[in-house]
Design an enzyme around this catalytic site. Structure first.
Site, short mmCIF file in Angstrom:
data_model
loop_
_atom_site.label_atom_id
_atom_site.label_comp_id
_atom_site.label_asym_id
_atom_site.label_seq_id
_atom_site.Cartn_x
_atom_site.Cartn_y
_atom_site.Cartn_z
CB CYS A 521 -0.92 0.01 1.22
SG CYS A 521 -0.04 0.13 2.78
CD GLU A 564 -2.82 -2.02 -1.62
OE1 GLU A 564 -2.55 -2.93 -0.82
OE2 GLU A 564 -3.33 -0.95 -1.29
#
Length: 597
Positions: A521, A564
């Site tokens: 992330c 992401e």
């Protein structure tokens, strides 16, 4: 919660982020060793609360060192009970904090004159840091600092909101391409053997989120006041260390669903009519501190976790406040278009030694909510990690599955498995799945989720991933017939900062793991892990390197700058599967003999 820190991982740290601001941002972000002066920059030291700034030492003449090796020296070698280490970059000194004067004195006596890495250390008592909020205010009053224009809530949380979505994707693709180019260039210089692999490396771009508006299924709101002095439940517009405690409403934010906006508005109404006050980090006064909101797009369920600062409440007042929360959300008229289906109280204050999260207490409604990813139902507890963007997670997990390419003989290791979302999504494609997670409630959810979905080939462990990787690999290897090839893959979806060095070393040393899917992330922070996986074999990183083969990004956070990233790593092993199984069995036998000797 600070508007700048509303993205994911790990959920336990997100749940206590506001708790940490009162101490960490008040004192840790200021320059250390400040001489106390007249004013209120050091008033926090007089409060009836613990702060490790009182028991701080400075260790000098250290030469070049890493925080990890210093921590190992202090805790493992010298058995010193320290709370934290603070060290400016590229300096030869560090500040170490303790919980008591006795611990501080013992550290001074132990470290002063201690020889480490060829140097004689010098340890002295250190002065506390100034409260950065009060320091900033003092500078502003003196005219030393010009006040900045305060950002709006949209500017603070959704800086790309005014940009057409296609343009957002183009910008993120360019940024991710630049990051991967920088990474591969660095790797080319570090490992000459990586060059033929990097020549074939492919980045497939950034895939769009199926849901662009109102996609966040979890939010943490701060209780505070706006510029006009009105009580507001929303996002902080700046950090304590920058001299800001202003909170803005969230009704205009495009990434929040209607349920979350209703929750913030209803809690704001509750706080405004309550005799108990909103928490103010300027002096650590007040009670209502934060509100965590979790909602399900699949069922419409809505979980609220009220974070209360209880240090200045007696037992009777605390019970009264909890009853007030319960009564407010159980009254029939509170159900306008939405309803709280699960209500929790969370005690948000300075954590005790060894306490990882602030405890929660169930007040009313159901104990969990349920959501759906990849056609599977997932039970979600208050503190467990679950992907912020549910629809985006469908895309993300499918990309991870496609890159890993498992088959019915594959054994998959899910490292940092949370509530088992990735593990269970992989399960129908694999022979067996093993997962590990540090949050006990998350593992309970994972086991429940496996049972609910009728999945029987998953096994979950509670603990630190660093400690469990080797044992999970060993369990996978021992389940194989001697001489039969093993297809062992690992999937990691770690916190923002990435995996610990010990986890990388454990993965590297497990020669049976041939493919690794890394879900990040925060690719900028994870780049360190990418390098560690692919650097040449060394004393610290034993085992053949993992080389990047394919990468794809998924826009899990529209309107923000975050993306992401999923990377498939593969390695060429010099050890055959049969030899690897035999080596593991020999190693296990030797360890058993050594233990009984």
């Amino acid at each position: 919660m600070s508007a700048a820190s509303v993205e994911k991982h790990p959920e336990q740290s997100e749940a206590v982020a506001e708790n940490e601001e009162a101490e960490a941002q008040q004192v840790e972000t200021a320059a250390d060793g400040v001489e106390p002066k007249a004013g209120n920059e050091f008033d926090y030291l007089e409060r009836n609360e613990f702060t490790s700034e009182i028991y701080k030492i400075e260790v000098k003449n250290m030469g070049y060192f890493g925080i990890g090796e210093l921590k190992k020296l202090l805790k493992n070698t010298l058995k010193l009970d320290m709370t934290k280490i603070k060290s400016p970059a590229r300096k030869e000194y560090a500040f170490v904090c303790f919980r008591s004067q006795a611990d501080q004195q013992r550290a001074l006596e132990t470290l002063n004159g201690y020889k480490w890495k060829g140097r004689i250390l010098k340890a002295v008592a250190a002065k506390a840091s100034a409260d950065p909020l009060q320091k900033r205010r003092g500078e502003a009053n003196d005219g030393d600092v010009k006040p900045k224009r305060q950002r709006t809530a949209v500017e603070a949380t959704c800086p790309l909101a005014e940009m057409p979505y296609e343009q957002q994707l183009e910008q993120k693709t360019e940024e991710m391409s630049a990051l991967l180019k920088k990474y591969t260039q660095e790797l080319r210089h570090l490992n000459a053997d990586a060059k033929p692999h990097l020549d074939k490396f492919e980045f497939k771009g950034v895939l769009p989120s199926p849901t662009v508006q109102g996609y966040r299924n979890k939010n943490e709101f701060t209780v505070g006041k706006n510029a006009a002095g009105e009580i507001v439940v929303g996002f902080r517009l700046g950090s304590y260390s920058d001299g800001s405690v202003e909170v803005a409403e969230v009704q205009e934010l495009p990434h929040l669903p209607a349920q979350a906006k209703w929750a913030a508005r209803s809690f704001q109404q509750l706080v405004r009519q309550s005799k108990f006050q909103p928490f103010n980090p300027d002096g650590n006064v007040g009670h209502f501190r934060q509100l965590m909101v979790r909602c399900s797009s699949a069922t419409g369920e809505l979980m609220l976790v009220a974070g209360i600062y209880s240090s200045n409440l007696n037992e009777a007042e605390l019970l009264e406040l909890q009853q007030e929360l319960k009564a407010f959300y159980e009254q029939p008229e509170q159900n306008e278009t939405h309803k709280c289906t699960s209500l929790y109280y969370q005690d948000v204050k300075h954590r005790e030694a060894g306490q990882m999260v602030n405890p929660v207490t169930h007040l009313s409604g159901s104990t969990h909510i349920t959501d759906t990813i990849q056609g599977l139902q997932f039970r979600i507890s208050p503190l467990a990690f679950f992907q912020i963007n549910t629809a985006g997670a469908d895309v993300l997990y499918q990309q991870a599955i496609d890159l890993a390419a498992p088959n019915q003989e594959t054994i998959m290791l899910d490292i940092c498995c949370g509530t088992g979302t990735i593990a269970l999504a992989f399960a129908k494609h694999c022979k067996q799945v093993l997962g590990v997670e540090i949050v006990p409630d998350a593992i309970k959810d994972a086991e429940h989720n496996a049972e609910t979905n009728g999945i029987k080939n998953c096994k979950f462990f509670t603990g630190n991933a660093d400690d469990y990787i080797k044992s999970m690999v060993r369990e996978a290897v021992y389940g194989q017939e001697p001489g039969k090839p093993i297809d062992l893959i690992a999937v990691v979806d770690p916190p923002r900062a990435g995996l610990h060095t010990r986890s990388i070393a454990a993965i590297r040393s497990a020669s049976d793991i041939k493919r690794l899917v890394y879900v990040s992330c925060n690719p900028n922070s994870a780049k360190r892990n990418f390098i560690e996986l692919a650097r040449p074999e060394s004393k610290q990183y034993k085992g053949e390197p993992f080389y990047p083969k394919t990468a794809v990004a998924v826009d899990m956070f529209p309107h923000t700058t975050h993306t992401e990233l999923v990377i498939l790593f593969e390695r060429d092993s010099k050890t055959t599967p049969a030899e690897s199984v035999e080596q593991e069995r020999t190693k296990e036998c030797n360890e058993s003999l050594a233990a009984t000797a």
